[in-house]
Design a protein around this motif. Sequence first.
Motif, short mmCIF file in Angstrom:
data_model
loop_
_atom_site.label_atom_id
_atom_site.label_comp_id
_atom_site.label_asym_id
_atom_site.label_seq_id
_atom_site.Cartn_x
_atom_site.Cartn_y
_atom_site.Cartn_z
N ALA A 9 0.84 -1.61 -0.17
CA ALA A 9 -0.43 0.03 0.25
C ALA A 9 0.97 1.64 0.02
O ALA A 9 0.77 2.40 -0.63
CB ALA A 9 -0.84 0.38 1.10
N GLU A 10 1.85 1.22 0.28
CA GLU A 10 2.39 2.05 1.03
C GLU A 10 3.26 2.74 -0.72
O GLU A 10 4.06 3.98 -0.96
CB GLU A 10 3.67 2.57 1.92
CG GLU A 10 5.16 0.96 1.93
CD GLU A 10 4.48 0.37 3.02
OE1 GLU A 10 5.06 -0.95 3.35
OE2 GLU A 10 3.39 0.47 3.26
N ASP A 11 3.26 1.87 -1.12
CA ASP A 11 4.21 2.09 -2.61
C ASP A 11 3.27 2.33 -3.58
O ASP A 11 3.49 2.90 -4.73
CB ASP A 11 4.88 0.64 -3.38
CG ASP A 11 6.31 -0.06 -1.96
OD1 ASP A 11 6.53 1.56 -1.55
OD2 ASP A 11 6.34 -0.96 -2.38
N ILE A 12 1.88 2.88 -3.27
CA ILE A 12 0.98 3.52 -4.05
C ILE A 12 1.19 4.56 -3.44
O ILE A 12 0.75 4.75 -2.44
CB ILE A 12 -0.10 2.25 -4.22
CG1 ILE A 12 0.32 1.13 -4.31
CG2 ILE A 12 -0.95 2.88 -5.00
CD1 ILE A 12 0.39 0.98 -5.90
N VAL A 24 -5.09 2.39 -4.89
CA VAL A 24 -6.00 0.63 -5.51
C VAL A 24 -4.86 0.41 -6.08
O VAL A 24 -3.59 0.81 -5.80
CB VAL A 24 -6.25 0.82 -6.72
CG1 VAL A 24 -6.60 -0.04 -7.89
CG2 VAL A 24 -7.74 2.26 -7.00
N LEU A 25 -4.73 -1.15 -5.12
CA LEU A 25 -3.03 -1.99 -4.83
C LEU A 25 -3.28 -3.20 -6.53
O LEU A 25 -2.54 -3.11 -7.43
CB LEU A 25 -2.92 -2.47 -3.49
CG LEU A 25 -2.54 -1.96 -2.75
CD1 LEU A 25 -3.57 -1.20 -1.90
CD2 LEU A 25 -2.87 -2.70 -1.52
N LEU A 26 -4.54 -3.96 -6.51
CA LEU A 26 -4.25 -4.74 -7.22
C LEU A 26 -5.27 -4.29 -8.43
O LEU A 26 -6.63 -3.70 -8.13
CB LEU A 26 -4.79 -5.97 -6.94
CG LEU A 26 -4.06 -5.98 -5.69
CD1 LEU A 26 -4.82 -7.75 -4.78
CD2 LEU A 26 -2.50 -6.45 -5.19
N SER A 27 -5.02 -4.11 -9.75
CA SER A 27 -5.51 -3.53 -11.19
C SER A 27 -4.82 -3.89 -11.77
O SER A 27 -3.85 -4.63 -12.35
CB SER A 27 -5.75 -2.36 -10.88
OG SER A 27 -4.40 -1.74 -10.69
N PRO A 28 -5.60 -3.92 -13.04
CA PRO A 28 -5.41 -3.82 -14.27
C PRO A 28 -4.09 -2.85 -14.53
O PRO A 28 -2.93 -4.24 -15.34
CB PRO A 28 -5.99 -3.37 -15.52
CG PRO A 28 -7.21 -3.57 -15.05
CD PRO A 28 -7.21 -3.08 -13.63
N ARG A 29 -3.33 -1.86 -13.85
CA ARG A 29 -2.24 -1.96 -14.34
C ARG A 29 -0.97 -1.81 -13.50
O ARG A 29 -0.38 -1.87 -13.87
CB ARG A 29 -2.70 0.26 -14.26
CG ARG A 29 -1.64 0.90 -14.25
CD ARG A 29 -1.97 2.36 -13.62
NE ARG A 29 -1.62 2.46 -12.80
CZ ARG A 29 -1.00 3.05 -11.06
NH1 ARG A 29 -0.07 2.84 -11.52
NH2 ARG A 29 -2.02 3.18 -10.39
N THR A 30 -1.55 -2.76 -11.68
CA THR A 30 -0.85 -2.58 -10.96
C THR A 30 0.11 -4.19 -11.11
O THR A 30 0.72 -4.96 -10.99
CB THR A 30 -1.04 -2.45 -9.34
OG1 THR A 30 -2.14 -3.08 -9.29
CG2 THR A 30 -1.25 -0.92 -9.51
N VAL A 31 -1.16 -5.30 -11.76
CA VAL A 31 -1.25 -6.42 -11.69
C VAL A 31 -1.74 -7.13 -12.62
O VAL A 31 -1.40 -8.51 -13.10
CB VAL A 31 -1.40 -7.37 -10.16
CG1 VAL A 31 -0.99 -6.54 -9.04
CG2 VAL A 31 -2.67 -7.02 -9.75
N GLY A 32 -2.18 -6.60 -13.85
CA GLY A 32 -2.29 -7.48 -14.95
C GLY A 32 -3.94 -7.68 -14.65
O GLY A 32 -4.48 -8.59 -15.52
N HIS A 133 -4.78 12.34 -8.99
CA HIS A 133 -5.64 11.36 -9.26
C HIS A 133 -4.81 10.76 -10.11
O HIS A 133 -5.22 10.53 -11.67
CB HIS A 133 -6.83 12.13 -9.99
CG HIS A 133 -7.70 11.27 -9.84
ND1 HIS A 133 -8.30 10.89 -11.53
CD2 HIS A 133 -9.01 10.48 -9.62
CE1 HIS A 133 -9.08 9.98 -11.51
NE2 HIS A 133 -9.31 9.70 -10.41
N PRO A 134 -4.81 9.55 -9.84
CA PRO A 134 -3.58 8.58 -10.10
C PRO A 134 -4.50 7.62 -10.64
O PRO A 134 -5.61 7.23 -10.36
CB PRO A 134 -2.87 7.58 -8.95
CG PRO A 134 -2.99 8.79 -7.82
CD PRO A 134 -3.91 9.18 -7.57
N GLU A 135 -4.43 7.46 -11.87
CA GLU A 135 -4.82 6.26 -12.69
C GLU A 135 -5.27 5.27 -11.68
O GLU A 135 -4.79 4.63 -11.66
CB GLU A 135 -4.56 6.14 -14.34
CG GLU A 135 -5.34 5.75 -14.88
CD GLU A 135 -4.40 5.48 -16.19
OE1 GLU A 135 -4.90 5.05 -16.95
OE2 GLU A 135 -2.62 5.88 -16.13
N ILE A 136 -6.48 4.90 -12.02
CA ILE A 136 -7.03 3.20 -10.86
C ILE A 136 -7.14 2.59 -11.75
O ILE A 136 -6.20 1.62 -11.31
CB ILE A 136 -8.94 3.51 -10.60
CG1 ILE A 136 -8.11 5.91 -9.40
CG2 ILE A 136 -8.90 3.27 -9.88
CD1 ILE A 136 -9.56 5.19 -8.57
#
Length: 139
Positions: A9-12, A24-32, A133-136
Amino acid sequence: MTGLRKVRAEDIPANRRRGGDIRVLLSPRTVGASAGFLGVLTLRPGEFVAEHYHPYSEEFLYLVRGQVDAWIDGQLLSLAAGEGVLVPIGSRHRIENNAEQEAFAVFQLGPLAPEPSLGHVDTEELPNPDAPHPEIASR
């Protein structure tokens, strides 16, 4: 197994635009991810997430710590630690911390909208409209 990735979480970067600290930790952008996304929400006393709805997704909200008031389609539902709620597709909802201690929740949305810009509709003025507003959930 290949392709597995853990996310801290602290890396997001925090998204504070709609209120609180949303990551948002687990998403298309972060983990596919292809079916939804998962994140965490921290609300200090007096903070809230502005009312909005998701035209394509239902939202699961689980409160880990603290207390929050969830307004869902005009109905108040107070949540305490260890409780969760399902926000149906298209339901307007707003989350408030009216307690004296910080609240921490985990949320998950799915299925994904056809494109990220269609996944979230704000229905009230944002508390921090100029915040980054980081892309979600981009694909």
